[in-house]
Design an enzyme around this catalytic site. Structure first.
Site, PDB file in Angstrom:
ATOM      1  N   ASP A  21       0.693  24.005  18.039  1.00 34.32           N
ATOM      2  CA  ASP A  21       0.835  22.627  18.534  1.00 34.32           C
ATOM      3  C   ASP A  21       1.632  21.822  17.506  1.00 34.32           C
ATOM      4  O   ASP A  21       1.250  21.732  16.340  1.00 34.32           O
ATOM      5  CB  ASP A  21      -0.559  22.016  18.729  1.00 34.32           C
ATOM      6  N   GLU A 117       3.419  22.697  22.855  1.00 36.79           N
ATOM      7  CA  GLU A 117       2.184  23.449  22.654  1.00 36.79           C
ATOM      8  C   GLU A 117       2.228  24.756  23.449  1.00 36.79           C
ATOM      9  O   GLU A 117       2.664  24.754  24.597  1.00 36.79           O
ATOM     10  CB  GLU A 117       1.082  22.540  23.191  1.00 36.79           C
TER      11      GLU A 117
HETATM   12  P1  TTP Z   1       0.011  16.011  21.594  1.00 36.23           P
HETATM   13  O1  TTP Z   1       0.200  17.386  21.016  1.00 36.23           O
HETATM   14  O2  TTP Z   1      -1.283  15.672  22.229  1.00 36.23           O
HETATM   15  O3  TTP Z   1       0.251  14.901  20.494  1.00 36.23           O
HETATM   16  P2  TTP Z   1       1.276  14.877  19.293  1.00 36.23           P
HETATM   17  O4  TTP Z   1       2.045  16.151  19.184  1.00 36.23           O
HETATM   18  O5  TTP Z   1       2.112  13.637  19.420  1.00 36.23           O
HETATM   19  O6  TTP Z   1       0.332  14.673  18.044  1.00 36.23           O
HETATM   20  P3  TTP Z   1      -0.584  15.754  17.297  1.00 36.23           P
HETATM   21  O7  TTP Z   1      -0.015  15.837  15.917  1.00 36.23           O
HETATM   22  O8  TTP Z   1      -1.961  15.167  17.309  1.00 36.23           O
HETATM   23  O9  TTP Z   1      -0.462  17.038  18.066  1.00 36.23           O
HETATM   24  O10 TTP Z   1       1.168  15.719  22.658  1.00 36.23           O
HETATM   25  C1  TTP Z   1       2.513  16.211  22.503  1.00 36.23           C
HETATM   26  C2  TTP Z   1       3.520  15.201  23.010  1.00 36.23           C
HETATM   27  O11 TTP Z   1       3.251  14.877  24.372  1.00 36.23           O
HETATM   28  C3  TTP Z   1       3.481  13.888  22.265  1.00 36.23           C
HETATM   29  O12 TTP Z   1       4.299  13.865  21.114  1.00 36.23           O
HETATM   30  C4  TTP Z   1       3.913  12.893  23.291  1.00 36.23           C
HETATM   31  C5  TTP Z   1       3.521  13.488  24.601  1.00 36.23           C
HETATM   32  N1  TTP Z   1       2.318  12.780  25.124  1.00 36.23           N
HETATM   33  C6  TTP Z   1       2.491  11.820  26.122  1.00 36.23           C
HETATM   34  O13 TTP Z   1       3.608  11.583  26.529  1.00 36.23           O
HETATM   35  N2  TTP Z   1       1.388  11.159  26.614  1.00 36.23           N
HETATM   36  C7  TTP Z   1       0.121  11.388  26.145  1.00 36.23           C
HETATM   37  O14 TTP Z   1      -0.852  10.771  26.616  1.00 36.23           O
HETATM   38  C8  TTP Z   1      -0.052  12.374  25.117  1.00 36.23           C
HETATM   39  C9  TTP Z   1      -1.421  12.665  24.560  1.00 36.23           C
HETATM   40  C10 TTP Z   1       1.077  13.034  24.646  1.00 36.23           C
HETATM   41 MG    MG Z   2       1.125  18.033  19.235  1.00 29.46          MG
END
Ligand code: TTP
Ligand code: MG
Length: 387
Positions: A21, A117
């Site tokens: 991720d 991811e």
């Molecule tokens: P995530 O992997 O949930 O978040 P992230 O990569 O930004 O942060 P982390 O370091 O905690 O993994 O989501 C991946 C991408 O998906 C994120 O950068 C933006 C998008 N996203 C949205 O557009 N809406 C949302 O509600 C979420 C949770 C993520």
């Molecule tokens: Mg992420």
């Protein structure tokens, strides 16, 4: 309280799974492309002046309590110097393709869950002498060398545990759960960290006295089924650290939804209305999650409400959505789309709800149908008004 005898026998099929991720994915790409904002608090999403919502924020912004799916206006209150950036879908897709290419060097069994991811099944991979941990480290280092971005990894004997693990040493970390530790790890896991358990279900679990995942073992499966429906079985097996789902077999989703089977039947429309906010909240979480995974691709087209009477007759009511987000890119904010969709939900529910089957009802569910090609769906429903 003793542990209940299981009504079935089961064991973990031997697997080596890596879950990768990316760290604050959209924000990290924006920081990479614009070094001037690298050390500042950055959020990607809608503007704080409109009704925008955040897709994500970098770790600097998270120090102020800024989070994904938060309204941009609220984020600005928490962090007044926050820099807002409009999402650039095609750029994120480009990086995502590069990362997928790296994964495929290690195994063909790759299941992307969203742009940032994926699960990798490396059970039969010989590189790194077959060590999944070494492979995960090598994948993280390949990603960093070739994209300039950091990723976190979870390594475990199954999908469930690897997904939980990748969050444990975030950002830029790795967490390994060995097969011998799996059962104990799962048993001690706070129930809110189980994938698929959102805030509403977490509260429901707490109200029922379920705090750690292992607590479910103290109850008969039938009791859990009455409380959690179909989800009960997977909670039960997961509480023993077992998950035999294969990488890559998640198929095409036909709907997003949630439902509740009641201990005692709902006797009036007012009682039905009282339960609705819980279901809608759960659906909100799942819809955000869905949009995150499918910023490009199949989209929700219809709302449905499902009821089961106390005589076990099942009825489903459907209504076409007035607003279908077709494409998410520079012009259209992904988080905002799911917000719009849910905005319609209450109004539409009120329209459908007068047609519902007479109580008593033993089950109530709400959700969205997904069309693999929303363009076709729209043509079919020629009269549809697109906002
Ligand atoms: P995530 O992997 O949930 O978040 P992230 O990569 O930004 O942060 P982390 O370091 O905690 O993994 O989501 C991946 C991408 O998906 C994120 O950068 C933006 C998008 N996203 C949205 O557009 N809406 C949302 O509600 C979420 C949770 C993520
Ligand atoms: Mg992420």
């Amino acid at each position: 309280m003793g542990v209940h005898q299981l009504p079935f026998t089961f064991e973990q099929i031997e697997q080596k799974i890596i879950h990768i991720d990316m760290d604050c994915f959209f924000a990290a790409i924006e920081m990479l492309d614009n070094p001037e904002i690298r050390h500042k608090a950055v959020a990607v999403g809608g503007s704080p002046t409109g009704r925008g919502v955040l897709c994500t924020a970098n770790y600097e912004a998270r120090k102020y309590g800024v989070r994904s799916a938060m309204s941009s206006a609220e984020a600005l209150k928490k962090c007044p110097h926050l820099i807002f950036i409009k999402p650039r879908g095609s750029r994120y897709k480009e990086v995502s393709t590069k990362i997928l290419e790296i994964f495929h060097r290690y195994t063909d069994k790759v299941e992307p869950l969203s742009l940032d991811e994926a699960f990798l099944d490396v059970t039969n991979t010989n590189s790194c002498h077959g060590s999944a941990t070494l492979m995960a480290q090598k994948i993280r280092s390949d990603i960093f060398k070739e994209t300039g971005l950091t990723a976190s990894a979870g390594v475990a004997p199954n999908k469930f545990l690897s997904k939980v693990a990748s969050d444990f040493n975030k950002p830029n970390g790795i967490f390994v759960i060995n097969p011998s530790e799996a059962a104990n790890f799962a048993k001690e896991l706070p129930i809110g960290l189980v994938p698929g358990i959102g805030k509403v279900t977490e509260k429901k679990c707490h109200d029922l006295g379920l705090f750690k995942l292992g607590d479910v073992q103290h109850y008969p499966l039938a009791w859990l089924e009455a409380k959690f429906g179909k989800f009960a079985h997977s909670m039960y097996t997961k509480s023993f650290g077992i998950d035999n789902r294969k990488v890559g077999n998640n198929g095409t989703r036909k709907s997003i939804g949630c439902e509740e089977t009641f201990n005692s039947d709902l006797m009036s429309y007012n009682e039905i209305k009282d339960r609705l906010p819980f279901l809608i909240e759960e659906l909100t979480i799942r819809t955000h999650e869905y949009f995150k995974r499918h910023s490009i691709g199949p989209k929700p087209t219809k709302l449905f409400i499902k009821v089961k009477t106390n005589m076990f007759n099942l009825h489903t009511y459907e209504k076409l959505l007035r607003y279908i987000p077709l494409r998410i890119d520079n012009e259209m904010d992904l988080a905002h789309s799911s917000e719009n969709l849910l905005d319609n939900l209450h109004t539409m529910f009120n329209e459908l709800y007068t047609k519902l089957e007479q109580p008593p009802l033993r089950l109530l569910g709400v959700g969205f149908r997904i069309a693999s090609n929303p363009h076709q769906e729209i043509e079919r429903m020629g009269q549809l008004r697109l906002l």
